[in-house]
Design an enzyme around this catalytic site. Structure first.
Site, PDB file in Angstrom:
ATOM      1  N   ARG A  58      82.916  40.567  43.437  1.00 19.48           N
ATOM      2  CA  ARG A  58      82.707  41.350  44.669  1.00 19.48           C
ATOM      3  C   ARG A  58      81.454  42.211  44.492  1.00 19.48           C
ATOM      4  O   ARG A  58      81.491  43.357  44.106  1.00 19.48           O
ATOM      5  CB  ARG A  58      83.940  42.230  44.946  1.00 19.48           C
ATOM      6  CG  ARG A  58      83.806  43.130  46.132  1.00 19.48           C
ATOM      7  CD  ARG A  58      83.697  42.414  47.445  1.00 19.48           C
ATOM      8  NE  ARG A  58      84.952  41.844  47.908  1.00 19.48           N
ATOM      9  CZ  ARG A  58      85.023  40.957  48.908  1.00 19.48           C
ATOM     10  NH1 ARG A  58      83.931  40.551  49.540  1.00 19.48           N
ATOM     11  NH2 ARG A  58      86.191  40.465  49.278  1.00 19.48           N
ATOM     12  N   HIS A 151      74.699  35.584  49.352  1.00 18.67           N
ATOM     13  CA  HIS A 151      75.512  36.681  49.909  1.00 18.67           C
ATOM     14  C   HIS A 151      75.164  38.018  49.224  1.00 18.67           C
ATOM     15  O   HIS A 151      75.945  38.542  48.425  1.00 18.67           O
ATOM     16  CB  HIS A 151      76.989  36.333  49.714  1.00 18.67           C
ATOM     17  CG  HIS A 151      77.943  37.116  50.550  1.00 18.67           C
ATOM     18  ND1 HIS A 151      77.949  38.485  50.581  1.00 18.67           N
ATOM     19  CD2 HIS A 151      78.919  36.719  51.395  1.00 18.67           C
ATOM     20  CE1 HIS A 151      78.918  38.892  51.402  1.00 18.67           C
ATOM     21  NE2 HIS A 151      79.507  37.830  51.911  1.00 18.67           N
ATOM     22  N   GLU A 264      72.329  38.735  54.171  1.00 15.04           N
ATOM     23  CA  GLU A 264      72.573  37.476  53.474  1.00 15.04           C
ATOM     24  C   GLU A 264      71.817  36.323  54.123  1.00 15.04           C
ATOM     25  O   GLU A 264      72.224  35.845  55.171  1.00 15.04           O
ATOM     26  CB  GLU A 264      74.077  37.173  53.524  1.00 15.04           C
ATOM     27  CG  GLU A 264      74.967  38.363  53.249  1.00 15.04           C
ATOM     28  CD  GLU A 264      76.381  38.218  53.854  1.00 15.04           C
ATOM     29  OE1 GLU A 264      76.837  37.082  54.083  1.00 15.04           O
ATOM     30  OE2 GLU A 264      77.020  39.254  54.094  1.00 15.04           O
TER      31      GLU A 264
END
Ligand code: BG6
Length: 291
Positions: A58, A151, A264
């Protein structure tokens, strides 16, 4: 050692000349730290992230491939949860370091996506610049369709002060609304609620002005020739989960949305096609500076 048990094997590479450094996890081939020559961290990584391989990393730059949504494949594909290999010894020239990681189709991937591919995650960095790219190579005998995304989570001072410049005039899909295609009229864009949009035909420069004095400038491109020819604009996802969504994510702190935002680059509004032996390259070039 992560909060949720386990630990992720990572490679750290430091520039001998300028001292800038990166860390990349083997799991997901995720670049999750870039420190500039002053030792300042530029990428966000969650304190609550799972490190037991049960979830993608994450933070940093998880790689989305071969698809953005879910469907029959895992959401955002399997590249971010596969084991990557270092391609070669990192090299450095004039304070610029180059390092690459690879993921090739294997028994596991072929079971859920029946195409032969090679992905290369190429990272080039220096004192205040970071360039990352995903190369998609079709090593099989039939064409495949795919989506891909870098991302990228940026570490910022305060989301309520952030301004994003350079998306005006582009159309976007608002993933949080039903009737959802709009044209961006704001320049700069600011954040005051959950934001989850897919802009199309972006090429940058897109600038993130971070409250007081910091500026992140991003150029993006995708090319379909090995030699960088046939350059076209790509999509850009703009994301901040804000309060409620943050609380719902088990691997993200309730208050962490204040200091992160995702911009992203990728191809997610449609599918790209990769013919046998063809190479497709998605690149972001990021410069971090003070105003
Ligand atoms: C963004 C999507 O790219 O990623 C969001 O637009 C999503 O809708 C976010 O919530 C995070 O996804 P994930 O799978 O890492 O939780």
């Amino acid at each position: 050692e992560g909060k949720h048990g386990g630990s992720l094997e990572a490679l750290e590479v430091t520039s001998d000349e300028c001292g800038a450094s990166i860390r990349v996890t083997k799991f997901g081939g995720t670049l999750y730290s870039y420190k500039d020559a002053d030792g300042e961290e530029k990428l966000f990584a969650s304190e609550e992230g799972h490190t037991d391989r049960s979830k993608p990393v994450r933070g940093g730059v998880p790689l989305v491939f071969p698809q953005f949504g879910g469907g029959e494949l895992p959401k955002h594909g399997f590249a971010r949860t596969s084991e990557w290999l270092l391609e070669d010894t990192p090299t450095e020239q004039d304070g610029i370091v180059t390092v690459a990681f690879v993921l090739e189709s294997n028994e596991e991937t072929l079971k859920i996506w029946p195409f032969k591919f090679k992905l290369v995650h190429n990272i080039v960095f220096g004192a205040s610049k970071l360039q990352t790219s995903m190369h998609v190579v079709n090593v099989g005998e039939e064409a495949f369709k795919f989506q891909a995304l870098l991302h990228t989570y940026y570490l910022i001072e305060d989301i309520s002060q952030v301004q994003v410049v350079g998306l005006k005039g582009l159309s976007y899909v608002d993933q949080l609304r039903e009737s959802n295609t709009f044209t961006e009229e704001n320049d700069p864009i600011t954040f005051e609620a959950e934001t989850d949009r897919i802009y199309t035909d972006a090429k940058g420069p897109i600038e993130i002005l971070d409250g007081k004095s910091k500026k992140i400038s991003i150029e993006l491109s995708l090319s379909t020739g090995e030699d960088g020819t046939d350059i076209k604009p790509c999509d850009a996802v703009l994301w901040n989960p804000w309060t409620e969504k943050s609380k719902g994510m088990g691997d993200f702190g309730d208050e962490e949305f204040h200091t992160m935002m995702c911009l992203e680059p990728g191809c997610v509004s449609r599918y790209e096609t990769c013919e046998p032996n063809a190479t497709w390259v998605l690149t972001q070039r990021v410069t971090f500076s003070k105003m």
